[in-house]
Write an enzyme that holds these catalytic residues in place. Structure first.
Site, short mmCIF file in Angstrom:
data_model
loop_
_atom_site.label_atom_id
_atom_site.label_comp_id
_atom_site.label_asym_id
_atom_site.label_seq_id
_atom_site.Cartn_x
_atom_site.Cartn_y
_atom_site.Cartn_z
CG HIS A 77 -2.20 -0.80 1.31
ND1 HIS A 77 -3.15 -0.54 2.18
CD2 HIS A 77 -2.09 -1.76 0.22
CE1 HIS A 77 -4.03 -2.01 1.54
NE2 HIS A 77 -3.87 -2.46 0.28
CE1 TYR A 204 -5.86 3.65 7.90
CE2 TYR A 204 -6.40 3.87 10.17
CZ TYR A 204 -5.43 3.22 8.91
OH TYR A 204 -4.56 2.34 9.36
N PRO A 296 -6.03 0.62 17.99
CG PRO A 296 -7.46 -0.80 17.49
CD PRO A 296 -7.10 0.44 18.16
CE LYS A 300 3.88 3.61 13.74
NZ LYS A 300 3.38 3.11 12.54
CE1 TYR A 388 -2.04 3.67 9.05
CE2 TYR A 388 -0.62 2.59 7.62
CZ TYR A 388 -1.70 2.83 8.43
OH TYR A 388 -2.40 2.14 8.44
C1 PHB Z 1 -6.74 -4.56 10.38
O1 PHB Z 1 -6.23 -4.51 8.35
O2 PHB Z 1 -7.06 -5.32 10.45
C2 PHB Z 1 -6.51 -2.92 10.50
C3 PHB Z 1 -5.40 -2.27 9.58
C4 PHB Z 1 -5.34 -1.34 10.64
C5 PHB Z 1 -5.51 -0.47 11.40
C6 PHB Z 1 -6.06 -0.99 12.46
C7 PHB Z 1 -6.22 -2.09 11.85
O3 PHB Z 1 -4.76 0.64 12.06
#
Ligand code: PHB
Length: 406
Positions: A77, A204, A296, A300, A388
């Site tokens: 990504h 997001y 989450p 991280k 990130y």
């Molecule tokens: C996930 O794919 O489970 C996932 C991805 C990004 C995050 C948290 C969980 O910030």
């Protein structure tokens, strides 16, 4: 029944990604270890956890010889979308900091590590019970446990590592520790569904009703989350209700909609920030979730655990090879610098995107202005992109010239 006595150099409590990666790195350095884990291997294989690897986590898996499957089965990504006010804004990681992340679920990281340990003859005992650690401040600490066949063991070692997760038992042996803790007034409702991806990269989203995250597992299975109350019960949420909540949080003038499909898993995920300091007591060192938990939002958790053991392997090599007992002193400071940066980033991403209960109109407008500031300039986006994709391992301070390698 008498105990079976044995010895090793490093005793590792916990056979998740942190414990297995450490054991692998130690073997590469010619150092013996024994890993014990309370869960059976199959149970860990079926635990769904986060899915994003930083660039240096991918490098660690590949360059240390665990596996290069991530490069084939993972998805690179090169950015993420921040979505608010009904439109998406791309944060271009490659353009901003020359780095990518990889979508590669923690389950796959665990499988690669467990297979590599088996391939290389690593000593990993799954499904043990009655674990305890003893004499952690002596130069011969030990792990006591009963193996899956019922035999009792005492393994004495030079150093013990507690990599036993957020409900760590080993942590309680760190006498005089300071625990930093933050509870959030919300949780995440997570689903897995059978559907094709709705987007090529992660989204997001900040909706008026709260946060949502669109992630993926495979071409046929998607992972999505939405902000909910910590008391939410999954039984109160039918498929229809879940889809209308998610669609509502993503809706906008561009007409974006999620591709829906059968939901086959629903879970409410706890949300908290936690740090235990120091990460060492005598000859016991903590790594990963045993020492810290992050919300989450910044993806991280697993990356921090891998960063801990990368430092720990170096420190232990110095300790064992050069009999340099001061080496262990460095561990806490080196690991904590990154841990607190990740705590700050995860807290920041969380407050940037979630609806805070009791927020006023002022708070909501301010939050939108902050999002505009992040997406509206290179300066605003670069902090997000750098944090990130993961701070460079060697220099913890700022960008290193080698950054061009993605
Ligand atoms: C996930 O794919 O489970 C996932 C991805 C990004 C995050 C948290 C969980 O910030």
């Amino acid at each position: 029944m008498s105990r079976i006595l044995s010895s090793t150099t490093v005793g590792i409590v916990g056979g998740g990604p942190a414990g297995l990666m450490l054991s692998h790195l130690l073997q590469v350095a010619g150092i013996e270890s024994v890993v014990i884990e309370t869960r059976p291997r199959e149970e860990i294989e079926h635990t769904h956890r986060a899915g994003i690897l930083e660039r240096d986590s991918v490098r660690l898996l590949v360059d240390s010889g665990v596996s290069d499957r991530v490069l084939r089965d993972g998805h690179e990504h090169r950015g993420i979308d921040l979505r608010f006010g009904g439109t998406s804004h791309r944060i271009d990681f490659q353009g901003l900091v020359g780095a990518s992340t990889w979508l590669y679920p923690q389950t796959d990281v665990f499988l690669d590590l467990a297979d590599a340990r088996q391939r290389d003859g690593g000593d990993v005992r799954y499904a043990v019970t009655g674990t305890s650690v003893v004499d952690v401040t002596s130069d011969r600490p030990g792990m006591l446990f009963t193996d899956s066949a019922g035999a009792e063991h005492e393994v004495r070692c030079d150093v013990l590592v507690g990599a036993d997760g957020s409900r760590s038992m080993t942590r309680s042996s760190v006498e005089g520790r300071t625990e930093y803790f933050r509870q959030y007034p919300f949780a995440w409702f997570g689903i897995l569904c059978e559907a094709p991806p709705s987007a090529e990269e992660l989204i997001y989203a900040r909706g008026d009703a709260g946060f949502a995250l669109i992630s993926s597992r495979t071409d046929a299975i998607q992972r999505m989350y939405f902000q909910c109350s910590p008391e939410e019960s999954v039984d109160d949420w039918s498929e229809d209700r879940i889809w209308s909540e998610l669609q509502g949080r993503l809706a906008g003038e561009d007409g974006f909609t999620l591709t829906e499909g059968r939901i086959f898993e629903k879970t409410v995920l706890p949300f908290r920030s936690y740090v235990c300091e120091p990460m060492r007591h005598g000859n016991l060192l903590l790594a990963g979730d045993a020492a810290h938990t992050v919300p989450p939002t910044g993806a991280k958790g697993l990356n921090l655990a891998l960063a801990d053991v990368r430092v720990l392997a170096e420190v232990l090599e110095r300790f064992v090879r050069k009999s340099d007992s001061s080496a262990l002193d460095d561990y806490t400071d080196r690991a904590l610098t990154r841990v607190w940066k990740a705590q700050n980033f995860s807290y920041w991403m969380t407050t940037l995107l979630h609806a805070l209960p009791g927020a006023t109109h002022f708070d909501a407008r301010r939050q939108l202005a902050e999002l505009e500031s992040v997406v509206g300039s290179v300066g605003g986006s670069t902090y997000l992109a750098e944090a990130y994709t993961g701070w460079p391992t060697r220099s913890e301070r700022g960008l290193s010239p080698g950054r061009s390698c993605r």
